[in-house]
Design a protein around this motif. Sequence first.
Motif, PDB file in Angstrom:
ATOM      1  N   ALA A 318      39.734  -6.129 -58.459  1.00 56.13           N
ATOM      2  CA  ALA A 318      38.946  -5.906 -57.391  1.00 56.13           C
ATOM      3  C   ALA A 318      37.631  -5.124 -57.798  1.00 56.13           C
ATOM      4  CB  ALA A 318      39.554  -4.864 -56.331  1.00 56.13           C
ATOM      5  N   GLN A 321      35.743  -7.655 -59.993  1.00 59.66           N
ATOM      6  CA  GLN A 321      34.705  -8.582 -59.185  1.00 59.66           C
ATOM      7  C   GLN A 321      33.661  -8.230 -58.824  1.00 59.66           C
ATOM      8  OE1 GLN A 321      36.861  -9.738 -55.427  1.00 59.66           O
ATOM      9  NE2 GLN A 321      35.421 -11.513 -55.257  1.00 59.66           N
ATOM     10  N   LEU A 322      33.742  -6.960 -58.269  1.00 61.52           N
ATOM     11  CA  LEU A 322      32.546  -6.002 -57.623  1.00 61.52           C
ATOM     12  C   LEU A 322      31.556  -5.957 -58.672  1.00 61.52           C
ATOM     13  CD1 LEU A 322      34.298  -3.596 -55.438  1.00 61.52           C
ATOM     14  CD2 LEU A 322      32.493  -5.359 -54.567  1.00 61.52           C
ATOM     15  N   ARG A 338      38.221  -5.955 -51.056  1.00 59.63           N
ATOM     16  CA  ARG A 338      38.644  -6.790 -52.211  1.00 59.63           C
ATOM     17  C   ARG A 338      39.642  -7.018 -52.628  1.00 59.63           C
ATOM     18  NH1 ARG A 338      33.549  -8.796 -54.156  1.00 59.63           N
ATOM     19  NH2 ARG A 338      31.894  -8.358 -52.608  1.00 59.63           N
ATOM     20  N   THR A 341      41.984  -8.768 -50.287  1.00 60.94           N
ATOM     21  CA  THR A 341      41.790 -10.347 -50.295  1.00 60.94           C
ATOM     22  C   THR A 341      42.531 -10.869 -51.580  1.00 60.94           C
ATOM     23  OG1 THR A 341      39.735  -9.915 -49.464  1.00 60.94           O
ATOM     24  CG2 THR A 341      40.093 -12.071 -50.277  1.00 60.94           C
ATOM     25  N   PRO A 408      39.751 -14.133 -58.777  1.00 65.44           N
ATOM     26  CA  PRO A 408      38.762 -14.619 -57.892  1.00 65.44           C
ATOM     27  C   PRO A 408      37.935 -15.619 -58.788  1.00 65.44           C
ATOM     28  CG  PRO A 408      38.793 -12.217 -57.574  1.00 65.44           C
ATOM     29  CD  PRO A 408      39.780 -12.574 -58.788  1.00 65.44           C
TER      30      PRO A 408
END
Length: 419
Positions: A318, A321-322, A338, A341, A408
Amino acid sequence: MVLQSSDERDESRMTTFTPDTDIFCDEDMLRDDYQPNSITARETELDAYQTALQPVINGAQPRNIFLYGKTGVGKTAVSRYLLDQLQRDSTQYDDVDLSVVWLNCTNLSSSYQVAVNLVNELRPADDQISTTGYPQQRVFDLLYEELDAVGGTVLLVLDEIDHIGSDDEILYEIPRARSNDYLTETKPGVIGISNDFGFRDDLSPKVKDTLCEEEIHFAPYNAPELEAILGRRAEEALYDGAIGSGVLGLCAGIAAQDTGSARQALDLLYQAGELARATDHDRISETNVHDARSKLERSQIEHGMRELTRHGHLSLIAMLQLAIESTGPFRVRNIYPRYRTIAEQSNIDPLVRRRMHDHLADLAMLGILDRTARNEGRSGGQYYEYSFAVDLDLVTTVVSDFEGVSLPRRVSELVHSLE
DNA sequence: GATCCACAGGAAATAGTGGCTT
DNA sequence: AAGCCACTATTTCCTGTGGATC
């Protein structure tokens, strides 16, 4: 130790396809589990230790001894060395019957588990007891039974004892087992080895009295001491001339500055040697040492990331990804959705925010994330901001190996672009 | 100086696992 | 099989906190 002149070797390198470079003659000597047959730069500690062990030779009830000091400052090495010596010496005296039991408590978080492992240590391999199921007192009884069967003086060396945390029951029990008539044949002594000074203060008062009869502190090594240790090991581990000028000093300097640990210094030298060998040099350079340092740091971080739990992995992804999408730092408010998800897409039940934040805190403690406290006052309140403390590419590479999680899109794109 | 935001993090309760005992 | 025991990971609940804003 055979030394070829470097000229000769350069010539041979030109004529063969696989140039043979010689750095190590016995690389095992640089590994941290190698037991040196002499101890360097720990004279005071040795003296104190020896005095504390004197009652054993006199056939008296042994004193309890506690060793404190950071990792890699020689606690274990000195103990091994001295106890071997002691066992050898004790055979000279008929009335001294000494046994030593070693137990590393690294993965043991309670007195109960220490007791179970001690019992198993004393029992033959085909007669072990399981690590759960018994009531605590039952395990202690078993332990006394085994101890008493040994007879004579038994020294229990509990390495990394601070891992049992505040549950110090066993440290209270063993030293008084004899006065409580649980033991008749055996005189037990506890030697506790701890990385953490604070552990002493966490002990309950009743344990402090009995256990801390003798305390020996091991200070971190300083640079000259480390250099002496390295010099002695290198003499046998490496070929003459394999060490560039200033290399030992540099390893010693870095390690002294950082942890004061001989292990770190030895690792550095070893890695530097590997790097020199990999690049077909027959001499370790200072550059090799610097490279070794960053390589070691990287692999430590990498190891930390791989060992995380599943939810630790999800939290890491997470964050990643950010970090790919925008520049940080990020707060839990951003990270948690995030995380949810990603967990749902991976078919894993997400944890509540409270718990997920614990995992973020873990990541920060491992040096993977940086954490800064912020306080925006009445309108903003206080919170933490997280950002990556390590290279994104490194994280991406590691993350791509995680099993059972779906990455992701942006993350897997980055993974592909790195391949 | 009182207020209040937005969260940190402690504590206790709960779930779930593996294993002993009767 | 039912009842314990120890342990770990988690959820639930809740109190405490520093400083910008009123």
